[in-house]
Structures are given as C-alpha cells and as structure tokens.
Scaffold this motif. Sequence first.
Motif, PDB file in Angstrom:
ATOM      1  N   VAL A 302       0.821  -1.209  -0.005  1.00  0.00           N
ATOM      2  CA  VAL A 302      -0.044   0.014  -0.060  1.00  0.00           C
ATOM      3  C   VAL A 302       0.973   1.287   0.008  1.00  0.00           C
ATOM      4  CG1 VAL A 302      -2.004  -1.208   1.067  1.00  0.00           C
ATOM      5  CG2 VAL A 302      -0.251  -0.055   2.618  1.00  0.00           C
ATOM      6  N   ARG A 303       2.018   1.235   0.407  1.00  0.00           N
ATOM      7  CA  ARG A 303       2.907   2.380   0.201  1.00  0.00           C
ATOM      8  C   ARG A 303       3.336   2.551  -1.272  1.00  0.00           C
ATOM      9  NH1 ARG A 303       4.958  -0.166   4.584  1.00  0.00           N
ATOM     10  NH2 ARG A 303       4.979   0.805   6.644  1.00  0.00           N
ATOM     11  N   HIS A 304       3.472   1.562  -1.940  1.00  0.00           N
ATOM     12  CA  HIS A 304       3.804   2.133  -3.380  1.00  0.00           C
ATOM     13  C   HIS A 304       3.228   0.724  -4.409  1.00  0.00           C
ATOM     14  CE1 HIS A 304       6.285   3.707  -6.615  1.00  0.00           C
ATOM     15  NE2 HIS A 304       6.703   2.377  -7.111  1.00  0.00           N
ATOM     16  N   PRO A 305       1.907   0.809  -4.472  1.00  0.00           N
ATOM     17  CA  PRO A 305       1.081  -0.054  -5.365  1.00  0.00           C
ATOM     18  C   PRO A 305       1.721   0.229  -6.723  1.00  0.00           C
ATOM     19  CG  PRO A 305      -0.465   1.495  -4.127  1.00  0.00           C
ATOM     20  CD  PRO A 305       1.128   2.269  -3.993  1.00  0.00           C
ATOM     21  N   SER A 306       1.663  -1.229  -7.145  1.00  0.00           N
ATOM     22  CA  SER A 306       2.491  -1.533  -8.416  1.00  0.00           C
ATOM     23  C   SER A 306       1.682  -2.610  -9.292  1.00  0.00           C
ATOM     24  CB  SER A 306       3.852  -1.806  -8.644  1.00  0.00           C
ATOM     25  OG  SER A 306       3.859  -3.227  -7.619  1.00  0.00           O
ATOM     26  N   VAL A 307       0.790  -3.330  -8.672  1.00  0.00           N
ATOM     27  CA  VAL A 307       0.143  -4.396  -9.427  1.00  0.00           C
ATOM     28  C   VAL A 307      -0.731  -3.818 -10.709  1.00  0.00           C
ATOM     29  CG1 VAL A 307      -1.591  -6.153  -9.549  1.00  0.00           C
ATOM     30  CG2 VAL A 307       0.260  -6.248  -7.790  1.00  0.00           C
ATOM     31  N   ALA A 308      -1.391  -2.937 -10.307  1.00  0.00           N
ATOM     32  CA  ALA A 308      -2.440  -2.157 -11.170  1.00  0.00           C
ATOM     33  C   ALA A 308      -2.118  -1.359 -12.346  1.00  0.00           C
ATOM     34  CB  ALA A 308      -3.388  -1.142 -10.585  1.00  0.00           C
ATOM     35  N   LYS A 309      -0.887  -0.796 -11.905  1.00  0.00           N
ATOM     36  CA  LYS A 309       0.104  -0.301 -13.089  1.00  0.00           C
ATOM     37  C   LYS A 309       0.690  -1.179 -13.962  1.00  0.00           C
ATOM     38  CE  LYS A 309       3.891   3.055 -13.345  1.00  0.00           C
ATOM     39  NZ  LYS A 309       4.936   3.853 -12.571  1.00  0.00           N
ATOM     40  N   ALA A 310       1.200  -2.126 -13.458  1.00  0.00           N
ATOM     41  CA  ALA A 310       1.958  -3.287 -14.321  1.00  0.00           C
ATOM     42  C   ALA A 310       0.908  -3.778 -15.186  1.00  0.00           C
ATOM     43  CB  ALA A 310       2.482  -4.360 -13.349  1.00  0.00           C
ATOM     44  N   LEU A 311      -0.358  -4.276 -14.899  1.00  0.00           N
ATOM     45  CA  LEU A 311      -1.390  -4.780 -15.754  1.00  0.00           C
ATOM     46  C   LEU A 311      -2.231  -3.769 -16.574  1.00  0.00           C
ATOM     47  CD1 LEU A 311      -2.553  -7.575 -13.262  1.00  0.00           C
ATOM     48  CD2 LEU A 311      -0.916  -7.649 -15.122  1.00  0.00           C
ATOM     49  N   GLY A 312      -1.991  -2.217 -16.177  1.00  0.00           N
ATOM     50  CA  GLY A 312      -2.830  -1.472 -16.920  1.00  0.00           C
ATOM     51  C   GLY A 312      -3.970  -1.144 -16.613  1.00  0.00           C
ATOM     52  N   MET A 313      -4.475  -1.459 -15.297  1.00  0.00           N
ATOM     53  CA  MET A 313      -5.697  -1.467 -14.563  1.00  0.00           C
ATOM     54  C   MET A 313      -6.055  -0.275 -13.861  1.00  0.00           C
ATOM     55  SD  MET A 313      -5.725  -5.318 -13.238  1.00  0.00           S
ATOM     56  CE  MET A 313      -7.360  -5.436 -13.128  1.00  0.00           C
ATOM     57  N   ASN A 314      -7.477  -0.054 -13.516  1.00  0.00           N
ATOM     58  CA  ASN A 314      -7.602   1.147 -12.557  1.00  0.00           C
ATOM     59  C   ASN A 314      -7.474   0.788 -11.174  1.00  0.00           C
ATOM     60  OD1 ASN A 314      -8.986   3.508 -11.486  1.00  0.00           O
ATOM     61  ND2 ASN A 314     -10.922   2.630 -11.766  1.00  0.00           N
ATOM     62  N   SER A 315      -6.535   1.467 -10.408  1.00  0.00           N
ATOM     63  CA  SER A 315      -6.245   1.447  -9.031  1.00  0.00           C
ATOM     64  C   SER A 315      -7.067   2.564  -8.196  1.00  0.00           C
ATOM     65  CB  SER A 315      -4.784   1.898  -8.903  1.00  0.00           C
ATOM     66  OG  SER A 315      -4.506   2.781  -9.211  1.00  0.00           O
ATOM     67  N   GLY A 316      -8.212   3.232  -8.664  1.00  0.00           N
ATOM     68  CA  GLY A 316      -8.887   4.165  -7.674  1.00  0.00           C
ATOM     69  C   GLY A 316      -9.682   3.514  -6.688  1.00  0.00           C
ATOM     70  N   VAL A 317     -10.173   2.413  -6.720  1.00  0.00           N
ATOM     71  CA  VAL A 317     -10.826   1.496  -5.838  1.00  0.00           C
ATOM     72  C   VAL A 317     -10.175   0.266  -5.417  1.00  0.00           C
ATOM     73  CG1 VAL A 317     -12.912   0.529  -4.868  1.00  0.00           C
ATOM     74  CG2 VAL A 317     -12.999   2.742  -6.298  1.00  0.00           C
ATOM     75  N   GLY A 318      -9.830  -0.082  -4.372  1.00  0.00           N
ATOM     76  CA  GLY A 318      -9.032  -1.539  -4.227  1.00  0.00           C
ATOM     77  C   GLY A 318      -9.116  -1.986  -2.598  1.00  0.00           C
ATOM     78  N   LEU A 319      -7.888  -2.219  -2.158  1.00  0.00           N
ATOM     79  CA  LEU A 319      -7.749  -2.837  -1.090  1.00  0.00           C
ATOM     80  C   LEU A 319      -8.065  -2.019   0.294  1.00  0.00           C
ATOM     81  CD1 LEU A 319      -6.613  -5.481   0.580  1.00  0.00           C
ATOM     82  CD2 LEU A 319      -4.347  -4.531   0.554  1.00  0.00           C
ATOM     83  N   VAL A 320      -7.722  -1.092   0.304  1.00  0.00           N
ATOM     84  CA  VAL A 320      -8.047   0.002   1.314  1.00  0.00           C
ATOM     85  C   VAL A 320      -9.291   0.106   1.512  1.00  0.00           C
ATOM     86  CG1 VAL A 320      -7.202   2.216   2.209  1.00  0.00           C
ATOM     87  CG2 VAL A 320      -5.586   0.944   1.078  1.00  0.00           C
ATOM     88  N   SER A 321     -10.094   0.634   0.284  1.00  0.00           N
ATOM     89  CA  SER A 321     -11.511   0.731   0.220  1.00  0.00           C
ATOM     90  C   SER A 321     -12.170  -0.338   0.994  1.00  0.00           C
ATOM     91  CB  SER A 321     -11.991   1.266  -0.993  1.00  0.00           C
ATOM     92  OG  SER A 321     -11.390   2.696  -1.410  1.00  0.00           O
ATOM     93  N   LEU A 322     -11.790  -1.408   0.436  1.00  0.00           N
ATOM     94  CA  LEU A 322     -12.495  -2.603   0.900  1.00  0.00           C
ATOM     95  C   LEU A 322     -12.382  -3.045   2.575  1.00  0.00           C
ATOM     96  CD1 LEU A 322     -14.239  -5.347  -0.011  1.00  0.00           C
ATOM     97  CD2 LEU A 322     -11.878  -6.420  -0.473  1.00  0.00           C
ATOM     98  N   LEU A 323     -11.006  -2.809   2.759  1.00  0.00           N
ATOM     99  CA  LEU A 323     -10.920  -2.998   4.206  1.00  0.00           C
ATOM    100  C   LEU A 323     -11.635  -2.112   5.114  1.00  0.00           C
ATOM    101  CD1 LEU A 323      -6.977  -4.042   4.433  1.00  0.00           C
ATOM    102  CD2 LEU A 323      -9.140  -5.460   4.617  1.00  0.00           C
ATOM    103  N   ALA A 324     -11.976  -0.814   4.654  1.00  0.00           N
ATOM    104  CA  ALA A 324     -12.404   0.206   5.211  1.00  0.00           C
ATOM    105  C   ALA A 324     -13.928   0.259   5.286  1.00  0.00           C
ATOM    106  CB  ALA A 324     -12.001   1.597   4.903  1.00  0.00           C
ATOM    107  N   GLY A 325     -14.442  -1.090   4.441  1.00  0.00           N
ATOM    108  CA  GLY A 325     -15.913  -1.079   4.373  1.00  0.00           C
ATOM    109  C   GLY A 325     -16.593  -0.011   3.432  1.00  0.00           C
ATOM    110  N   GLU A 326     -15.801   0.637   2.428  1.00  0.00           N
ATOM    111  CA  GLU A 326     -16.514   1.624   1.667  1.00  0.00           C
ATOM    112  C   GLU A 326     -16.917   1.063   0.575  1.00  0.00           C
ATOM    113  OE1 GLU A 326     -13.196   4.473   0.986  1.00  0.00           O
ATOM    114  OE2 GLU A 326     -12.963   5.223   3.061  1.00  0.00           O
ATOM    115  N   VAL A 327     -16.578  -0.050   0.207  1.00  0.00           N
ATOM    116  CA  VAL A 327     -16.701  -0.639  -1.087  1.00  0.00           C
ATOM    117  C   VAL A 327     -17.024  -2.219  -0.902  1.00  0.00           C
ATOM    118  CG1 VAL A 327     -15.974   0.916  -2.837  1.00  0.00           C
ATOM    119  CG2 VAL A 327     -14.451  -1.093  -2.024  1.00  0.00           C
ATOM    120  N   SER A 328     -17.797  -2.831  -1.855  1.00  0.00           N
ATOM    121  CA  SER A 328     -17.932  -4.343  -1.683  1.00  0.00           C
ATOM    122  C   SER A 328     -16.874  -4.997  -2.405  1.00  0.00           C
ATOM    123  CB  SER A 328     -19.287  -5.023  -2.215  1.00  0.00           C
ATOM    124  OG  SER A 328     -19.264  -4.553  -3.444  1.00  0.00           O
TER     125      SER A 328
END
Length: 473
Positions: A302-328
């Motif tokens: 989470v300090r330096h996310p790189s998976v989404a960048k490596a795969l050309g994906m959107n990183s606007g919503v992900g692990l942190v939001s899921l753990l915080a209960g903000e998204v499903s």
Amino acid sequence: MTISDVLRAIKKHWIVEIVLFCVVVGVVAGTTFAATPIYTASTEILTQYDSASSSESSTTTNQQQYANGSSLASLYPDLVQSDEILQSVIDNLGLHTTPTALRSNVSAATNDSSPIVYIYATDSNPAQTVRIVKELVKQLKKQVSAMAGPDINVSFATIQAPVEPRVASSPNVQANLAIGIVAGLIIAMLGAVLREMFDKGVNDVSDVQTVVRDPVLASVPKAHTVSNGVPAVITKPRGRAAEEVRRLTTNISFVTPKDLKQQNVIIVTSTNPREGKTTVSVNMAAAFAEKGKSVLLIDADVRHPSVAKALGMNSGVGLVSLLAGEVSAKEAIQPYWKSYLQVLPAEEQKTPSGIILGSDAMRQLVDQAAERYDYVIVDTAPMTVANDAAVFAEKGGVLLLVVGQGVAQKKALREVVKEFRMSKTAIRGVVLNMVSVNNAGRSSYYYHEDHEDAGSSSKRKSKSGISRSKSKH
C-alpha cells in the motif's frame, strides 16, 4: 568465510583465476627467459704450511696462527673479496669492472677443521669464470705468503681444478617455472576469494545460495517479463520467461509442506525495491490461471502499489477501500484475462501499512479468499521498507523471496534472512529475477518467443479479452 564458501568462490570466478594464473606464470616465464644466463666455476685448494726452520711439514691450517690469533685459513673468504686481491685480478685479466662490482661475483669458503678452500666465481661468460678463479687462487697465494712471513712456506695443492661450465647456474628454468606455477595457483585462488569478498552484489544463483540456504525455484530472465501491461505468460507463452514462471509454479508444490496452514496462499516479497517482485507475482498469477486455476492477486504494497500499473488497470478503488468497508468485494476486485483470474489492486495510502495489513479485516479477507480461490497471491512491500511479508507468513502461507540479479545486495539480503529467522518465518523458496538471457542456463532451442511477432500477440490479447476498457469496470 567457510571452506564451502571458498570452494564456491573458486568455482564461480574461474575466469579470474585463469587470467591471474596466466599472468603470474607469464611474468615468471618471461623474467626467467629474458634473464642473462650466469655461469659458475669453482675450485678446491688444499693449503699447506711448511716451516723453513724444520724438516718436518704439516698441514696446520688450524694451528698456524696469525698476529691477531686467528688462523690464516679463516681469513681466506675475506681475503678473496678484499680490494687488494680483486684489483689485482682486474688488472691482470684486463676486466672492465671495479672491485665493488667484482666482489658480488666471487666468494670463498673454508672450514676451521679442514685446510681445504673452496673458491667460486660467476660471470655471463663461462670461459671468463675459469680465468677469474685461477687468478684468484694466484693472488690469494701471494697474499697469504706475504702475511705468513719468511719462516713459513705456503703451498696450494689443487684438489679440483676449475672447469668451464656448460650449463648456466642461473636462472634455474625448471625451478622458476615450478615456482611460477605454484605461485600462480595460489594467487589465482586468493584472487577468486578476494573477488568474492569485495563483490557486494548478487550476480548469480551461487551468490543467492551463499546467503539463503533455501532452494532457488526459478531463474526468470530480464527481458519480456511484462510488455504493455500484459505478463509474458500471455504475450510470449513459448518464451523463456513464461517457461521459467511455469517452472516456478510447479516447484512451489514441491517445497510446500503438507501440514502448512493455507498452502494455497503465496506471499511474495523482495529485499529492496526494483527487484521485480510484482512482475513475478503477475506472471505467476497468469500461469496458474493458464492451468485453469482460480486466482486472486492482491496488491498489499500500500505504500507503493504496482500491480494495477503493471497490468494497466484502474487503481482508484481497491484493497484499502474494501478493508475500510467503503466498497464491496465485487466493486474492488477486477477480472483480468480470464474470469477466474481476479485482481485486488491497492490505492496509495499514507496510513501506516501495519495498521491496514495487520488488521482483523485483512486477516479475514485472506482467510475467505483462501477458501474461495485455488490460489491467493499476495504482493507485499520489500523487506527493507516494511516486514509486512513476515506478518502475513506468520499466519501461514508460502513465502517466496524474489532476488533481482544485479540489483540485490548481499548485505541487505543477509539482514532480511536474519530477520525472517528471528521471527521464525520460513522462506520456502527463492526466485532469481532479472537474469541475463545469456546466463539463464537454459538452452534456447525450445524457446520461440522471437517468432511470436506483435501481430500474433495482439490477436492473442484481443481474443483473451484483455483491454484497458474492460479492466476499468
């Protein structure tokens, strides 16, 4: 450094050893053959003293005393190298030298218990050595007679006359070459050990095994690992990198203990940033999916996310939001390539990762994913940044350490291994990444990546349904 480390260094740096050996032997041989041959002539003389006042004669080398109490025979070595005798030799033979220079080329030896005198002379001219020896004997007899006085008759009987030498006494070619070979071997081995001691980087498998005793599961080449947001397993399925990743996924099953909790959870970390842990993670996820296995790839760095960048994906919503209960989970997890290959990216977060990754919510997420998916791959932060990998591995899972060739440093790698041992966290395997293609150690006969042109890759990419637009859903 242990004996095994020394042997490994000798085996590893064989080129350095050959160079050092050739240099040492070459210098010794060159010096030997370039040196001027020196010849040595010698003679053995028996000295006798006859008293003029007595009819009896005796060999009284040890009894005839000089004014200072020393026998004349004991003075012969000094007399032979005296300026007076040497100058007379030079004058009589017409030598173009000085007493000081000639002194280093002549010598004499005697024994107090024997009247025999040994006289030696060296020169680059073998015939000259004989002339010098004969003249030394002549001048020595003259000098001793003068010192003995009128009452003593001095006579020199030749036991061994000087013979013109045919073989040079110096240099000793065979001895010098033998010494050169031995010295070359010693210096070559020392050079290899010193090279290993001062080589701080990780350059091959042997460097890894020197520090990490766990098995190296694969050596992934540097080229074509991820291209245009697509792993090599997809873009270059018959290439060297893809095959090494498949080798890795197979070898993981061999090093996973049967009693390990959550055997299907693979935790990927590295010592330092830029060692390619993310490229290994995404390729490994694609390799498992290629076999028809359901995979969840979690970006836990989470300090330096790189998976989404490596795969050309959107990183606007992900692990942190899921753990915080903000998204499903449905909103945070994105499919990639195949429906059963899914990715949970991470947003950049200033909150300390220990709070996020060490939370109960994160533990529950991994537990639930381990039950639902065939494999869960967790891409964590480098160990020099945070020990998140140890936190995950403490609860179970297979810990993989990615080591970048030419990037990793032995000292940092030792510290990481020490930290894992301190926390009683077992490294199950090592992946040597960024390996030079020339040093990959595999034959290129079966690899066809050079024949897979961009067109075929584009067709495969389109057919597989990989596109930036789809990944943004």
